[in-house]
Design an enzyme around this catalytic site. Structure first.
Site, PDB file in Angstrom:
ATOM      1  N   ARG A 289       0.833  -1.211   0.000  1.00  0.00           N
ATOM      2  CA  ARG A 289       0.000   0.000   0.000  1.00  0.00           C
ATOM      3  C   ARG A 289       0.867   1.260   0.000  1.00  0.00           C
ATOM      4  O   ARG A 289       0.556   2.259  -0.662  1.00  0.00           O
ATOM      5  CB  ARG A 289      -0.918  -0.034   1.231  1.00  0.00           C
ATOM      6  CG  ARG A 289      -1.953   1.055   1.223  1.00  0.00           C
ATOM      7  CD  ARG A 289      -3.082   0.780   2.192  1.00  0.00           C
ATOM      8  NE  ARG A 289      -3.809   2.012   2.447  1.00  0.00           N
ATOM      9  CZ  ARG A 289      -4.003   2.525   3.654  1.00  0.00           C
ATOM     10  NH1 ARG A 289      -3.553   1.906   4.723  1.00  0.00           N
ATOM     11  NH2 ARG A 289      -4.656   3.651   3.801  1.00  0.00           N
TER      12      ARG A 289
ATOM     13  N   GLU B  92       3.592  14.638   2.272  1.00  0.00           N
ATOM     14  CA  GLU B  92       2.566  13.722   1.748  1.00  0.00           C
ATOM     15  C   GLU B  92       2.032  12.754   2.800  1.00  0.00           C
ATOM     16  O   GLU B  92       0.851  12.447   2.841  1.00  0.00           O
ATOM     17  CB  GLU B  92       3.149  12.892   0.587  1.00  0.00           C
ATOM     18  CG  GLU B  92       3.249  13.625  -0.719  1.00  0.00           C
ATOM     19  CD  GLU B  92       3.885  12.751  -1.803  1.00  0.00           C
ATOM     20  OE1 GLU B  92       3.710  11.518  -1.770  1.00  0.00           O
ATOM     21  OE2 GLU B  92       4.569  13.314  -2.674  1.00  0.00           O
TER      22      GLU B  92
ATOM     23  N   PRO C 128      -7.235   6.631  -5.135  1.00  0.00           N
ATOM     24  CA  PRO C 128      -8.626   6.183  -5.049  1.00  0.00           C
ATOM     25  C   PRO C 128      -9.114   6.119  -3.608  1.00  0.00           C
ATOM     26  O   PRO C 128      -8.353   5.755  -2.712  1.00  0.00           O
ATOM     27  CB  PRO C 128      -8.584   4.775  -5.658  1.00  0.00           C
ATOM     28  CG  PRO C 128      -7.160   4.341  -5.584  1.00  0.00           C
ATOM     29  CD  PRO C 128      -6.324   5.576  -5.602  1.00  0.00           C
TER      30      PRO C 128
ATOM     31  N   HIS D  80      -5.844  -6.295  -2.670  1.00  0.00           N
ATOM     32  CA  HIS D  80      -6.719  -6.481  -1.509  1.00  0.00           C
ATOM     33  C   HIS D  80      -6.871  -7.949  -1.121  1.00  0.00           C
ATOM     34  O   HIS D  80      -7.666  -8.277  -0.254  1.00  0.00           O
ATOM     35  CB  HIS D  80      -8.106  -5.865  -1.778  1.00  0.00           C
ATOM     36  CG  HIS D  80      -8.124  -4.378  -1.640  1.00  0.00           C
ATOM     37  ND1 HIS D  80      -9.205  -3.606  -1.977  1.00  0.00           N
ATOM     38  CD2 HIS D  80      -7.170  -3.509  -1.205  1.00  0.00           C
ATOM     39  CE1 HIS D  80      -8.916  -2.322  -1.756  1.00  0.00           C
ATOM     40  NE2 HIS D  80      -7.689  -2.248  -1.298  1.00  0.00           N
ATOM     41  N   THR D  81      -6.104  -8.839  -1.750  1.00  0.00           N
ATOM     42  CA  THR D  81      -6.080 -10.233  -1.301  1.00  0.00           C
ATOM     43  C   THR D  81      -5.334 -10.351   0.024  1.00  0.00           C
ATOM     44  O   THR D  81      -5.412 -11.370   0.701  1.00  0.00           O
ATOM     45  CB  THR D  81      -5.423 -11.148  -2.362  1.00  0.00           C
ATOM     46  OG1 THR D  81      -5.337 -12.472  -1.848  1.00  0.00           O
ATOM     47  CG2 THR D  81      -4.027 -10.696  -2.728  1.00  0.00           C
TER      48      THR D  81
ATOM     49  N   ASP E 119      -9.530  -9.775   2.693  1.00  0.00           N
ATOM     50  CA  ASP E 119      -9.896 -11.074   2.118  1.00  0.00           C
ATOM     51  C   ASP E 119     -10.094 -12.032   3.285  1.00  0.00           C
ATOM     52  O   ASP E 119      -9.131 -12.530   3.857  1.00  0.00           O
ATOM     53  CB  ASP E 119      -8.779 -11.557   1.177  1.00  0.00           C
ATOM     54  CG  ASP E 119      -8.946 -13.011   0.745  1.00  0.00           C
ATOM     55  OD1 ASP E 119      -9.968 -13.631   1.087  1.00  0.00           O
ATOM     56  OD2 ASP E 119      -8.036 -13.523   0.062  1.00  0.00           O
TER      57      ASP E 119
ATOM     58  N   ASP F  11       9.083   7.993  -6.232  1.00  0.00           N
ATOM     59  CA  ASP F  11      10.279   8.792  -5.911  1.00  0.00           C
ATOM     60  C   ASP F  11      10.528   8.892  -4.405  1.00  0.00           C
ATOM     61  O   ASP F  11      11.312   9.721  -3.958  1.00  0.00           O
ATOM     62  CB  ASP F  11      10.136  10.197  -6.506  1.00  0.00           C
ATOM     63  CG  ASP F  11       8.892  10.916  -6.002  1.00  0.00           C
ATOM     64  OD1 ASP F  11       8.205  10.395  -5.098  1.00  0.00           O
ATOM     65  OD2 ASP F  11       8.590  12.026  -6.504  1.00  0.00           O
TER      66      ASP F  11
ATOM     67  N   GLY G  19       4.522   9.700  -9.014  1.00  0.00           N
ATOM     68  CA  GLY G  19       5.648   8.870  -9.440  1.00  0.00           C
ATOM     69  C   GLY G  19       6.380   8.237  -8.265  1.00  0.00           C
ATOM     70  O   GLY G  19       6.277   8.689  -7.127  1.00  0.00           O
TER      71      GLY G  19
ATOM     72  N   HIS H  45       0.751   4.270  -2.689  1.00  0.00           N
ATOM     73  CA  HIS H  45       0.499   5.668  -2.295  1.00  0.00           C
ATOM     74  C   HIS H  45       1.679   6.570  -2.656  1.00  0.00           C
ATOM     75  O   HIS H  45       1.516   7.774  -2.796  1.00  0.00           O
ATOM     76  CB  HIS H  45       0.186   5.754  -0.803  1.00  0.00           C
ATOM     77  CG  HIS H  45      -1.223   5.362  -0.471  1.00  0.00           C
ATOM     78  ND1 HIS H  45      -2.063   6.141   0.301  1.00  0.00           N
ATOM     79  CD2 HIS H  45      -1.947   4.271  -0.816  1.00  0.00           C
ATOM     80  CE1 HIS H  45      -3.243   5.537   0.402  1.00  0.00           C
ATOM     81  NE2 HIS H  45      -3.194   4.402  -0.262  1.00  0.00           N
ATOM     82  N   ASP H  46       2.874   5.993  -2.798  1.00  0.00           N
ATOM     83  CA  ASP H  46       4.017   6.794  -3.234  1.00  0.00           C
ATOM     84  C   ASP H  46       3.957   7.008  -4.750  1.00  0.00           C
ATOM     85  O   ASP H  46       4.138   8.117  -5.242  1.00  0.00           O
ATOM     86  CB  ASP H  46       5.335   6.091  -2.874  1.00  0.00           C
ATOM     87  CG  ASP H  46       6.554   6.930  -3.251  1.00  0.00           C
ATOM     88  OD1 ASP H  46       6.504   8.164  -3.078  1.00  0.00           O
ATOM     89  OD2 ASP H  46       7.560   6.364  -3.712  1.00  0.00           O
TER      90      ASP H  46
ATOM     91  N   ASN I 110      -3.372   9.516   3.769  1.00  0.00           N
ATOM     92  CA  ASN I 110      -2.192   8.725   4.144  1.00  0.00           C
ATOM     93  C   ASN I 110      -2.051   8.512   5.644  1.00  0.00           C
ATOM     94  O   ASN I 110      -1.149   7.792   6.085  1.00  0.00           O
ATOM     95  CB  ASN I 110      -0.924   9.394   3.595  1.00  0.00           C
ATOM     96  CG  ASN I 110      -0.792   9.212   2.092  1.00  0.00           C
ATOM     97  OD1 ASN I 110      -1.301   8.238   1.534  1.00  0.00           O
ATOM     98  ND2 ASN I 110      -0.148  10.150   1.427  1.00  0.00           N
TER      99      ASN I 110
ATOM    100  N   SER J 178       8.738  10.075  -2.131  1.00  0.00           N
ATOM    101  CA  SER J 178       8.260  11.316  -1.488  1.00  0.00           C
ATOM    102  C   SER J 178       7.333  11.016  -0.304  1.00  0.00           C
ATOM    103  O   SER J 178       7.215  11.809   0.623  1.00  0.00           O
ATOM    104  CB  SER J 178       7.557  12.218  -2.507  1.00  0.00           C
ATOM    105  OG  SER J 178       6.581  11.490  -3.213  1.00  0.00           O
TER     106      SER J 178
END
Length: 319
Positions: A61, A87, A163, A193-194, A239, A73, A71, A65-66, A93, A75
């Site tokens: 995850r 971030e 998302p 999400h498994t 799951d 990187d 991109g 999210h990075d 986050n 961050s």
């Protein structure tokens, strides 16, 4: 002597070749500069995952999210300062768990002792994610190395680029399309999400009035989450059938009403995504191939190379 203009051309060609070679990713990027890279990474990852089994899902995850907003990187790893909200402190986050951050710090510390100032934090995150997916039974894919780390991180820069479970399927499809990922790649990446879990606050408001849930499952979720207003850390596995195994059961759960998030149900109930859910539910090899390909693409998305980034000495701060 050659005319000055020719000298300039030669110098330009030399410098651009140097930039090109510096900006190329390769599978054995550290073979000369840090020969123990793979061994150090393997030790740090195995040790962390054995002691904290939820590390794998958290790291997957974290990479997501990075990479998806701006991109791959590194961050997301930077801590906020009194002058900058980074971030990782953006609202979306705040629920990222601590274990993956800790793993990156441990790997970086070990690598700095062995080969100082050589391995980027974004490369560490990319390799750790792949190795952890594989450790849980998921597909192996090649990770190209040579990313540089970003020199900045702003919470405001990721607004609307990740998302949320509350988004409509059209919004999610458009969000991925904006980053160059098609519907099939989006459905394959959702298979992450498994493994892992979601906090009750992400879905409990849907439990009363949503007909997509299996009724007994909805009842069980209500009970599991009954104390969440007082205890916001309460969570449930994504799951429920095989929460610590990377497999295709996530897709098999969706037609049975056993998806956890609104966006999970959306994948099965939208005609644009449903065919891929059905495909992956019956063919795990196909899911693994598509997931590996999409992850390989995601892990080089808008990377920084050459002089556009740096090798951070500490992953949580710019140099």
């Amino acid at each position: 002597p050659p005319p000055p203009s020719l000298l300039l051309v030669v110098l330009f060609l030399l410098s651009s070749t140097a930039l090109l070679s510096e900006s190329r990713l390769s599978l054995d990027y550290y073979s000369n500069t840090c020969p123990s890279f793979n061994k150090i990474m393997q030790e740090a990852i195995t040790d962390k995952q054995i002691n904290n089994p939820t590390t794998a899902a958290g790291t997957l995850r974290l990479l997501f999210h990075d990479c998806l907003p701006n991109g791959c990187d590194g961050s997301i790893l930077i801590s906020s300062t009194p002058f900058n909200k980074a971030e990782r402190d953006a609202d979306i986050n705040l629920s990222l768990p601590g274990d993956p951050f800790d793993l990156i710090v441990r790997a970086k510390t070990a690598l700095e002792l062995s080969c100082p100032n050589t391995v980027s934090c974004s490369d560490i995150l990319a390799v750790a994610t792949r190795d952890l997916v594989t450790m849980l039974g998921g597909p192996y894919y090649k990770v190209f190395l040579g990313r540089k780390d970003s020199r900045s991180s702003q919470a405001s820069s990721i607004e609307g680029k990740l998302p949320k479970p509350t988004m409509s399927m059209s919004q999610i499809i458009n969000l991925f399309a904006a980053s160059g990922f098609n519907v099939q790649e989006m459905v394959a990446l959702s298979g992450a999400h498994t493994i892992g879990f979601s906090h009750c606050k992400e879905f409990s408001s849907n439990l009363g009035n949503n007909t997509h849930y299996n009724p007994r499952f909805a009842q069980a979720l209500k009970q599991a989450c009954s104390g969440y207003p007082k205890n916001p850390t309460l969570s449930v596995f994504n799951d429920i059938m095989s929460p610590n195994k990377f497999d295709n059961l996530y897709y098999q759960n969706l037609p049975k009403g056993l998806g956890l998030l609104e966006s999970d149900h959306g994948l099965y109930n939208d005609p644009r995504t449903k065919p891929f859910v059905e495909l992956y539910a019956k063919d795990q090899n196909k899911f693994f191939r598509d997931f590996a390909r999409a992850m390989q693409k995601l892990s080089v998305y808008r990377i920084k190379t050459g002089r556009r980034g740096e090798i951070r000495r500490r992953c949580d701060a710019v140099n």
